[in-house]
Design a protein around this motif. Structure first.
Motif, PDB file in Angstrom:
ATOM      1  N   SER A  22       0.831  -1.208   0.000  1.00 22.39           N
ATOM      2  CA  SER A  22       0.000   0.000   0.000  1.00 22.39           C
ATOM      3  C   SER A  22       0.864   1.255   0.000  1.00 22.39           C
ATOM      4  O   SER A  22       0.470   2.278  -0.551  1.00 22.39           O
ATOM      5  CB  SER A  22      -1.002  -0.001   1.155  1.00 22.39           C
ATOM      6  N   TYR A  23       2.062   1.157   0.571  1.00 24.52           N
ATOM      7  CA  TYR A  23       2.988   2.294   0.516  1.00 24.52           C
ATOM      8  C   TYR A  23       3.297   2.632  -0.949  1.00 24.52           C
ATOM      9  O   TYR A  23       3.330   3.801  -1.341  1.00 24.52           O
ATOM     10  CB  TYR A  23       4.267   1.942   1.274  1.00 24.52           C
ATOM     11  N   ARG A  27      -0.867   5.999  -4.311  1.00 23.19           N
ATOM     12  CA  ARG A  27      -0.316   7.334  -4.547  1.00 23.19           C
ATOM     13  C   ARG A  27      -1.270   8.089  -5.448  1.00 23.19           C
ATOM     14  O   ARG A  27      -1.798   7.544  -6.417  1.00 23.19           O
ATOM     15  CB  ARG A  27       1.062   7.231  -5.181  1.00 23.19           C
ATOM     16  N   PHE A  45      -8.340   5.116   3.142  1.00 28.02           N
ATOM     17  CA  PHE A  45      -8.217   5.740   4.465  1.00 28.02           C
ATOM     18  C   PHE A  45      -9.475   5.500   5.302  1.00 28.02           C
ATOM     19  O   PHE A  45      -9.392   5.186   6.477  1.00 28.02           O
ATOM     20  CB  PHE A  45      -7.992   7.251   4.301  1.00 28.02           C
ATOM     21  N   LEU A  57      -9.633   1.831   6.363  1.00 29.98           N
ATOM     22  CA  LEU A  57      -8.625   1.536   7.384  1.00 29.98           C
ATOM     23  C   LEU A  57      -9.066   2.053   8.746  1.00 29.98           C
ATOM     24  O   LEU A  57      -8.944   1.360   9.755  1.00 29.98           O
ATOM     25  CB  LEU A  57      -7.284   2.172   7.004  1.00 29.98           C
ATOM     26  N   ILE A 115       9.735  -0.335   6.569  1.00 29.09           N
ATOM     27  CA  ILE A 115       8.281  -0.492   6.710  1.00 29.09           C
ATOM     28  C   ILE A 115       7.984  -1.755   7.519  1.00 29.09           C
ATOM     29  O   ILE A 115       7.179  -1.736   8.453  1.00 29.09           O
ATOM     30  CB  ILE A 115       7.610  -0.589   5.323  1.00 29.09           C
ATOM     31  N   HIS A 130      -2.994  -0.395  11.408  1.00 26.41           N
ATOM     32  CA  HIS A 130      -3.717   0.410  10.423  1.00 26.41           C
ATOM     33  C   HIS A 130      -3.194   1.842  10.411  1.00 26.41           C
ATOM     34  O   HIS A 130      -2.991   2.434   9.358  1.00 26.41           O
ATOM     35  CB  HIS A 130      -5.219   0.411  10.747  1.00 26.41           C
ATOM     36  N   LEU A 131      -2.967   2.381  11.618  1.00 24.34           N
ATOM     37  CA  LEU A 131      -2.481   3.763  11.705  1.00 24.34           C
ATOM     38  C   LEU A 131      -1.105   3.891  11.056  1.00 24.34           C
ATOM     39  O   LEU A 131      -0.836   4.861  10.333  1.00 24.34           O
ATOM     40  CB  LEU A 131      -2.417   4.201  13.169  1.00 24.34           C
ATOM     41  N   ILE A 189       0.153   1.985   8.714  1.00 24.56           N
ATOM     42  CA  ILE A 189       0.011   1.880   7.257  1.00 24.56           C
ATOM     43  C   ILE A 189      -0.461   3.213   6.685  1.00 24.56           C
ATOM     44  O   ILE A 189       0.040   3.691   5.657  1.00 24.56           O
ATOM     45  CB  ILE A 189      -0.972   0.748   6.884  1.00 24.56           C
ATOM     46  N   MET A 190      -1.408   3.844   7.380  1.00 28.24           N
ATOM     47  CA  MET A 190      -1.897   5.141   6.902  1.00 28.24           C
ATOM     48  C   MET A 190      -0.765   6.161   6.879  1.00 28.24           C
ATOM     49  O   MET A 190      -0.639   6.947   5.933  1.00 28.24           O
ATOM     50  CB  MET A 190      -3.054   5.623   7.779  1.00 28.24           C
ATOM     51  N   PHE A 244       2.342   5.550   6.448  1.00 29.67           N
ATOM     52  CA  PHE A 244       3.217   5.260   5.308  1.00 29.67           C
ATOM     53  C   PHE A 244       2.596   5.691   3.987  1.00 29.67           C
ATOM     54  O   PHE A 244       3.304   6.120   3.076  1.00 29.67           O
ATOM     55  CB  PHE A 244       3.598   3.779   5.287  1.00 29.67           C
ATOM     56  N   ILE A 245       1.279   5.572   3.891  1.00 28.42           N
ATOM     57  CA  ILE A 245       0.626   6.038   2.663  1.00 28.42           C
ATOM     58  C   ILE A 245       0.830   7.552   2.523  1.00 28.42           C
ATOM     59  O   ILE A 245       1.123   8.061   1.439  1.00 28.42           O
ATOM     60  CB  ILE A 245      -0.874   5.670   2.665  1.00 28.42           C
ATOM     61  N   VAL A 246       0.719   8.253   3.655  1.00 29.63           N
ATOM     62  CA  VAL A 246       0.936   9.705   3.628  1.00 29.63           C
ATOM     63  C   VAL A 246       2.371  10.010   3.189  1.00 29.63           C
ATOM     64  O   VAL A 246       2.611  10.822   2.294  1.00 29.63           O
ATOM     65  CB  VAL A 246       0.647  10.322   5.016  1.00 29.63           C
ATOM     66  N   ILE A 247       3.322   9.296   3.789  1.00 28.90           N
ATOM     67  CA  ILE A 247       4.732   9.519   3.437  1.00 28.90           C
ATOM     68  C   ILE A 247       4.954   9.237   1.948  1.00 28.90           C
ATOM     69  O   ILE A 247       5.599  10.008   1.230  1.00 28.90           O
ATOM     70  CB  ILE A 247       5.651   8.647   4.311  1.00 28.90           C
ATOM     71  N   GLY A 248       4.365   8.147   1.484  1.00 29.17           N
ATOM     72  CA  GLY A 248       4.496   7.795   0.067  1.00 29.17           C
ATOM     73  C   GLY A 248       3.969   8.893  -0.829  1.00 29.17           C
ATOM     74  O   GLY A 248       4.572   9.219  -1.868  1.00 29.17           O
ATOM     75  N   ASN A 249       2.863   9.501  -0.423  1.00 28.86           N
ATOM     76  CA  ASN A 249       2.278  10.555  -1.248  1.00 28.86           C
ATOM     77  C   ASN A 249       3.087  11.838  -1.221  1.00 28.86           C
ATOM     78  O   ASN A 249       3.194  12.528  -2.233  1.00 28.86           O
ATOM     79  CB  ASN A 249       0.833  10.817  -0.817  1.00 28.86           C
ATOM     80  N   LEU A 297       6.299  11.958  -0.924  1.00 21.67           N
ATOM     81  CA  LEU A 297       7.409  11.672  -1.837  1.00 21.67           C
ATOM     82  C   LEU A 297       6.957  11.818  -3.283  1.00 21.67           C
ATOM     83  O   LEU A 297       7.632  12.424  -4.112  1.00 21.67           O
ATOM     84  CB  LEU A 297       7.905  10.247  -1.594  1.00 21.67           C
ATOM     85  N   TYR A 298       5.786  11.269  -3.560  1.00 21.40           N
ATOM     86  CA  TYR A 298       5.299  11.290  -4.930  1.00 21.40           C
ATOM     87  C   TYR A 298       5.059  12.720  -5.405  1.00 21.40           C
ATOM     88  O   TYR A 298       5.474  13.107  -6.502  1.00 21.40           O
ATOM     89  CB  TYR A 298       4.015  10.467  -5.033  1.00 21.40           C
TER      90      TYR A 298
END
Lengths: 417, 225, 317
Positions: free
Chosen positions: B132-133, B137, B151, B154, C47, C293-294, C296-297, C299-304, C306-307
């Motif tokens: 998911s990381y 995106r 989100f 989750l 991760i 879950h938190l 993972i969330m 990491f999704i923020v971090i990934g975004n 970066l993107y």
């Protein structure tokens, strides 16, 4: 060709079965409920509880003549908490023979389906209510025989739908055979197959082919094996290494035959070896552990994950991703699709997996079958649209006719057996 | 001949299975064919087991790369086989239940097989995070919608969802995250799933017809005429 | 949020542990967040490390959240509540050890509920390895908590038969044909639980616990629908979304993943306070699930981040 003969045979079969429907439908008259009862009570004990009443037996419809249905009104002493009845015993006599107990039932029971019967035998029943110290028997039913029905009319709509879809698939196969050009949209995952194999060849690394974890009775596994046929043909041409660990013995045998045939067709039977396909274990995660280990050790350049996958989908796909392989995945298990889409380069979604072999072969006959599916889709869309509109209307304004049509549609798409 | 016999078998069994659904006297035929398959699959296990032993014994004798692992595989295979067949350590006799407490089979099952299986399954937690990381995106509008939905789900699958949006009045309860998560699962997700399932159903029909009619024959070993 | 009842000293230790681990995770994430702003990718292994910590910490320092049963879970609970004592429930263990951490708590909680209600249970499995899982319920729930319940009278284990949906196809018309005896070889007719039961149609409820194939879907297609048998299920979280189409028409309720199991456990404790001290593994597992879950969330923020930074850089060029 022999198969074309068979294939011509199918329309004849279908029309034959329709004729069957029409001819035999008058014979499908069901036995009317028969409640004429004799008056003697067979189990006359001291009655301190009331017997069950209105015992009725009738033929169970649309079966092979092997079942009868019984219903009765429970004893008036059969009450939830204060009732005296502790259960029921059901007795049967075959062809006038002695009565014997066929089952015991819990309090509150009011029906029973007697199965494993034979046609041509006269059956008579009675039922006894039991309490701690008494038995009370119902009157006997009249003799009844089971009836064999030749067609299951509960499934007439299913038959019709199956017929329409199958007929359209066959129609388009025929059309394509006659040389009509059919448009099939591009499927990115399949376009990439040749490139992916080419890359493995250039890098001098192997190709890993995982056909899911189900056996040959799963149509997805069959689809994977048919794709393997095309893949291994290219592999044989390029002289790339292919490695296929499997989790079912029958899949191993089928895959070997398929790969061997591809190598023969490519004119290099000597390059084929039975070791290309090997059995690991039937156990899901044992298999995953082995495949992951192979990925990490061999670092294949290309990985195919095609077939029926379960919880292991993401474990395999992420490991494949971590070793930098190009991954082409495909499954018809919707729960696993998101994982493949997230971790693989290309994913064949559901029906694309089944379409793949036809698509890759490029044969008109095979492509025609894809076109036939579209008729089914159009039908589904149309029915969904009509039903949604009708349901909405009947919510706003309860009209009799709308309700009737809606009920009919629901009936058509509900499977009873 | 080599192709025609299997093709005829496929055609006959396929057609019988289809018609057995509609014709009550043929009802049991379908069950019988399923049973045939199971019997064949059981016998095929000898092929699989034999192949496993052969592959690893070869690896061992030729001292191929990573050969020590083959010893573990062979030992595990033989040990479990013996423990089950001979009821080793089973308090009952040879007819006793395979899974009797205290038997070697059950002990290995409980203390080796179960933890190993759970360990492999648990890898999912790590891989879900890394996948998911990478995957979630906001590359375009669709991906952004996906991200937001992820989100909500989750959060909705944890008590935090209730805590975060517990203040939303009951009349707007759909905006509470757990309810929103259920709505996403039940409506947009379900709609998509159903469409995919209808497509799959039709795909199976078309694939099955190709197999029954003998148009698709790669699985029999090549499509040569 | 309520914490576990523990002696005062332990309580403080656990609290310190909780605070420390939360601080470690938060600090680490902040560090990664700052690195992300400097456009540094997060390595896969980092991760994994964070997920490991976020799962282990709540197990070492347990935190129990109170759950409220969602309707789909409540429906299963209410169905069992509504069955009169003596009714027969079939519990099918359609899972293997790998799936057990997620679904075994459901099987245990439902067994507990059925037995306390005086229902009779038929245990079977469509996965060969499900038999071992039943043994776990027998040893950990039935024997210690219900010593007065008798095998063959209050419950029976008929075990595994190969054949997947083929098995269901047979037992929908005849149990005895497929299961002439229970696992110990006791003949069908002398098993009290089977009194009055000839086929699945005579059952008051069927619950399939699992998540693979064969599983709940096969139960619905081959037993629930054709036989008009009430069916409920407990499934792994990944499978749950796929089962919604069957609810409520073809499947009366479902426990989805650890969350579903936790909701059932808290509903059970709420109605039957005697189970207060029984293990509630699912409720305990909600801690790791929440924290994971938190993370993972995050990491999704971090990934975004970066993107978005990469894209900005790309545009500038």
């Amino acid at each position: 060709m022999k198969t074309i003969g068979l294939f011509r045979f199918l329309p004849a079969l279908t029309s034959f079965s329709i004729a069957f429907f029409i001819i035999f439908s008058p014979a499908l008259k069901a036995q009317a409920p028969d409640d004429s009862l004799s008056t003697t009570s067979p189990d006359a004990l001291a009655v301190s509880i009331a017997p069950p009443t209105s015992l009725v037996v009738f033929d169970y419809k649309y079966d092979d003549g092997e079942a009868l249905e019984l219903t009765w009104v429970p004893s008036v002493d059969d009450l939830p908490v204060v009732g005296k009845v502790t259960g029921y015993e059901l007795y049967r006599s075959d062809n006038g023979g002695e009565f014997y107990k066929i089952t015991e039932l819990i309090p509150g029971s009011n029906n029973f389906r007697d199965e494993d019967l034979s046609t041509g035998v006269n059956y008579v029943y009675y039922i006894v209510a039991l309490s701690a110290d008494a038995r009370a028997a119902s009157v006997k039913t009249e003799a009844i025989q089971t009836h064999r029905e030749w067609l299951n009319f509960n499934l007439k709509y299913l038959f019709l739908i199956a017929l329409i879809i199958s007929a359209s698939v066959i129609y388009f196969i025929e059309t394509a055979r006659r040389g009509k050009k059919l448009f099939v949209r591009k499927i990115a995952g399949l376009e990439a197959v040749d490139d992916a194999i080419g890359q493995a060849t250039e890098m001098g690394r192997s190709i890993l082919f995982i056909p899911g974890i189900n056996d040959m009775d799963e149509v997805q596994t069959l689809a994977a094996i048919t794709i393997l046929g095309r893949v291994s043909r290219v592999v044989a041409d390029y002289d790339t290494k292919i490695h296929m660990p499997v989790s079912r013995s029958l899949v191993m045998t089928a895959a070997r035959e398929t790969i061997k045939a591809s190598y023969m067709a490519a004119g290099r039977p000597d390059a084929y070896s039975d070791d290309m396909v090997h059995y690991v274990t039937d156990e899901q995660f044992g298999y995953v552990a082995a495949v992951d280990a192979i990925m990490v050790r061999e670092k294949p350049a290309t990985i195919f994950l095609l077939g029926s996958f379960f919880a292991e989908s993401l474990i395999l796909a992420e490991t494949g991703n971590s070793v930098g392989a190009i991954q082409i995945a495909g499954t018809a298990r919707p729960a696993q699709l998101p994982f493949f889409i997230a971790a693989c380069d290309f994913t064949l979604i559901g029906e694309e997996l089944f379409a793949a072999s036809a698509y890759l072969s490029g044969e008109p006959k095979q492509l025609g079958s894809l076109k036939g599916q579209d008729v089914g889709k159009a039908l589904a869309m149309l029915v969904i649209l009509i039903a949604v509109i009708l349901a909405t209307i009947s919510e706003i304004r309860p009209l009799e006719t709308v309700r009737y049509v809606l009920d009919f549609l629901i009936q058509v798409f509900t499977i009873k057996t | 001949m080599k192709r025609n016999v299997p093709l005829a078998i496929t055609f006959i069994v396929g057609a019988v299975l289809i018609f057995s659904v509609f014709i009550p006297p043929m009802e049991n035929w379908g069950e019988d064919f399923t049973l045939f398959f199971d019997i064949i699959a059981v016998f095929a296990f000898f092929l699989g087991g034999g192949n496993l032993l052969r592959v690893h014994l070869t690896k061992l004798s030729r001292r191929k790369q990573d050969w020590p692992y083959s010893i573990v595989t062979i030992m595990g295979f033989l040990l479990m086989l013996a423990a089950g067949l001979f009821r080793i350590g089973n308090p009952g006799d040879i007819n006793a239940s395979l899974t009797e407490q205290g038997s070697l089979f059950q002990t290995i099952y409980d203390s080796v097989f179960v933890p190993l299986g759970s360990t492999m399954y648990a890898l999912l937690a790590f891989f879900v995070a890394s996948a998911s990381y990478r995957a979630f995106r906001a590359k375009n509008r669709e991906a952004t919608i996906l991200l937001v939905a992820a989100f909500i789900i989750l959060l909705g699958r944890t008590p935090l969802g209730t805590i975060v949006t517990g203040w939303v009045p009951e009349s707007f309860s759909i905006l509470q995250i757990p309810n929103l998560a259920i709505w996403i699962m039940n409506s947009p997700n379900l709609a998509g799933q159903r469409a995919i399932m209808i497509g799959i159903g039709l795909g199976v029909v078309s694939m099955s017809l190709r197999l029954i009619l003998g148009i698709e024959r790669t699985y029999l070993g090549g499509d040569d005429k | 949020m309520t914490s576990h009842l523990m002696p005062p000293l332990a309580l403080t230790l656990v609290d310190i542990g909780r605070i420390l681990s939360l601080a470690v995770i938060a600090g680490g994430l902040l560090w990664l967040f700052l690195r992300a702003i400097k456009r540094k990718e997060v390595e896969r292994r980092v991760i994994f490390l964070f997920i490991f910590v976020s799962v282990v910490a709540p197990i070492l320092f347990p935190t129990v959240f109170q759950e409220k049963a969602t309707p789909i879970v409540k429906d299963v609970f209410d169905k069992i509540e509504s069955l009169p004592p003596g009714s027969v429930v079939l519990l099918s263990y359609d899972f293997d050890p790998a799936m057990a951490p997620e679904v075994q708590p459901m099987a245990d909680a439902i067994s507990r509920h059925c037995l306390v209600r005086g229902l009779k249970i038929i245990y079977m499995c469509l996965f060969a390895t499900g038999q071992g899982q039943f043994t776990s319920t027998l040893e950990n729930v039935i024997k210690p908590e219900f010593p007065d319940k008798v095998n063959l009278v209050d419950y029976v284990n008929i075990g595994y038969k190969a054949g997947n949906e083929g098995v269901l196809n047979v037992i929908i018309t005849d149990f005895k044909k497929m299961f002439p005896t229970d696992v110990d070889g006791v003949p069908y007719d002398s098993i009290a639980v089977f009194k009055g039961i000839r086929s699945c149609k005579d059952l008051d409820l069927v619950i399939s616990i699992g998540g693979g194939k064969p599983g709940i879907k096969e139960w619905i297609l081959f037993v629930g629908d054709p036989g008009n048998v009430p069916i409920a299920s407990g499934v792994a979280a990944v499978v749950a979304p796929l089962m919604y189409p069957y609810y409520p028409a073809q499947m009366l309720g479902m426990l989805g993943g650890i969350k579903g199991a936790a909701e059932y456990e808290s509903e059970l404790v709420h109605h039957y306070p005697q189970f207060k001290n029984s293990p509630t593994p699912a409720l305990l597992m909600m801690g790791p699930q929440t924290l994971a879950h938190l993370v993972i969330m995050a990491f999704i923020v971090i990934g975004n981040i970066l993107y978005l930074l990469e894209r900005k850089k790309g545009r500038k060029r």
